[in-house]
Design a protein around this motif. Structure first.
Motif, short mmCIF file in Angstrom:
data_model
loop_
_atom_site.label_atom_id
_atom_site.label_comp_id
_atom_site.label_asym_id
_atom_site.label_seq_id
_atom_site.Cartn_x
_atom_site.Cartn_y
_atom_site.Cartn_z
N ASP A 154 -107.88 30.19 -45.21
CA ASP A 154 -107.26 30.86 -46.36
C ASP A 154 -107.09 29.90 -47.53
OD1 ASP A 154 -107.14 33.18 -44.93
OD2 ASP A 154 -105.01 33.01 -44.42
N GLU A 159 -106.52 31.12 -51.23
CA GLU A 159 -105.49 32.10 -50.91
C GLU A 159 -104.12 31.42 -50.81
OE1 GLU A 159 -105.92 35.29 -50.95
OE2 GLU A 159 -108.07 35.12 -51.26
N TYR A 160 -103.65 30.87 -51.91
CA TYR A 160 -102.34 30.24 -51.96
C TYR A 160 -101.29 31.31 -52.20
CZ TYR A 160 -105.33 26.21 -52.67
OH TYR A 160 -106.30 25.26 -52.53
N ALA A 161 -100.07 31.10 -51.72
CA ALA A 161 -99.00 32.10 -51.85
C ALA A 161 -98.78 32.48 -53.31
CB ALA A 161 -97.71 31.57 -51.23
N ARG A 164 -101.64 34.70 -54.46
CA ARG A 164 -101.53 36.06 -53.90
C ARG A 164 -100.44 36.85 -54.62
NH1 ARG A 164 -101.90 33.43 -48.83
NH2 ARG A 164 -99.73 33.93 -48.42
N SER A 165 -99.33 36.19 -54.97
CA SER A 165 -98.25 36.87 -55.70
C SER A 165 -98.74 37.34 -57.06
CB SER A 165 -97.04 35.94 -55.88
OG SER A 165 -96.50 35.59 -54.63
N VAL A 167 -101.87 37.91 -57.97
CA VAL A 167 -102.88 38.95 -57.78
C VAL A 167 -102.22 40.31 -57.59
CG1 VAL A 167 -104.62 39.79 -56.13
CG2 VAL A 167 -104.70 37.42 -56.96
N ARG A 168 -101.10 40.31 -56.85
CA ARG A 168 -100.40 41.59 -56.58
C ARG A 168 -99.74 42.17 -57.84
NH1 ARG A 168 -98.72 39.03 -51.71
NH2 ARG A 168 -96.72 38.54 -52.64
N VAL A 174 -106.88 41.68 -58.30
CA VAL A 174 -107.88 41.44 -57.25
C VAL A 174 -109.25 41.20 -57.87
CG1 VAL A 174 -109.08 42.46 -55.28
CG2 VAL A 174 -106.60 42.73 -55.52
N LYS A 177 -109.29 37.81 -59.72
CA LYS A 177 -109.42 36.66 -58.82
C LYS A 177 -110.84 36.56 -58.29
CE LYS A 177 -107.67 34.36 -54.69
NZ LYS A 177 -108.98 33.91 -54.28
#
Length: 201
Positions: A154, A159-161, A164-165, A167-168, A174, A177
């Motif tokens: 990841d 795929e770092y936290a 991901r935050s 991206v959401r 999505v 990225k």
């Protein structure tokens, strides 16, 4: 800065028989030290070279963005670079990046320029297939053949936290990225933006 470097080189060469010691890298990676003759007439800064090219009628423009190599750029450095890239005449303008080491900051400049270009032409991430780097995004149901623990894999995929935050919460996160990952893959084969050149076609 370049003018001071030129003065330093000429001063050093005057103490060494009008020569300076330079290190060259051979194709096999070996380093070769050699003495090169130098004189005020044979030594030009990049700005001087670009002025000569302009005087000869070439449509070139030179910009220097001072960013310390091997250090993380500041936000203002990204803003300055983005601003200079956006000033490019059109989508056919060629932009060349160079820095001290040729890996990292050069790639950063290439990524930003490529993203600006794709934005200008209205490109969709679906038009740019991924390569087989470890940052590859797999289609639903496709199996990964990379045997890494999930957490390591990841991270290698970006795929770092915090990513991901973002991206959401970002609209089109999505897709954004995915496009950024694709651009990084495309530009990642280059290895390091102290100096940026813009060649106007």
């Amino acid at each position: 800065m370049e003018a001071h470097l030129k003065e330093d080189i000429l001063m050093e060469s005057s103490r060494c028989g009008n020569k300076i010691l330079v290190t060259d890298e051979l194709p096999d990676g070996q380093m070769l030290d050699q003495w090169e003759p130098v004189s005020p007439d044979s030594l030009n800064t990049l700005l001087e070279v670009y002025h000569e090219l302009q005087a000869e009628g070439y449509l070139v423009h030179y910009e220097r963005l001072p960013v310390t190599d091997e250090k993380s750029p500041n936000e203002t450095d990204f803003d300055a670079l983005f601003s200079k890239i956006c000033q490019a005449a059109d989508n056919n303008t060629e932009i060349v990046f160079n820095c001290q080491m040729g890996s990292g900051l050069t790639t950063t400049g290439m990524v930003i320029a490529t993203l600006v270009y794709y934005k200008r032409i209205g490109a969709s991430d679906r038009r740019f297939p991924r390569n087989n780097s470890s940052g590859r995004i797999f289609n639903d149901g496709e199996k990964s053949t990379i045997n890494l623990p999930p957490s390591v894999y990841d991270l290698r995929c970006g795929e770092y936290a915090v990513v991901r935050s973002l991206v959401r919460v970002l609209q089109g996160g999505v897709e954004g990225k995915r496009l950024v990952d694709q651009v990084i893959d495309k530009c990642g084969s280059v290895q390091s933006i102290t100096i940026a050149f813009r060649v106007d076609s």
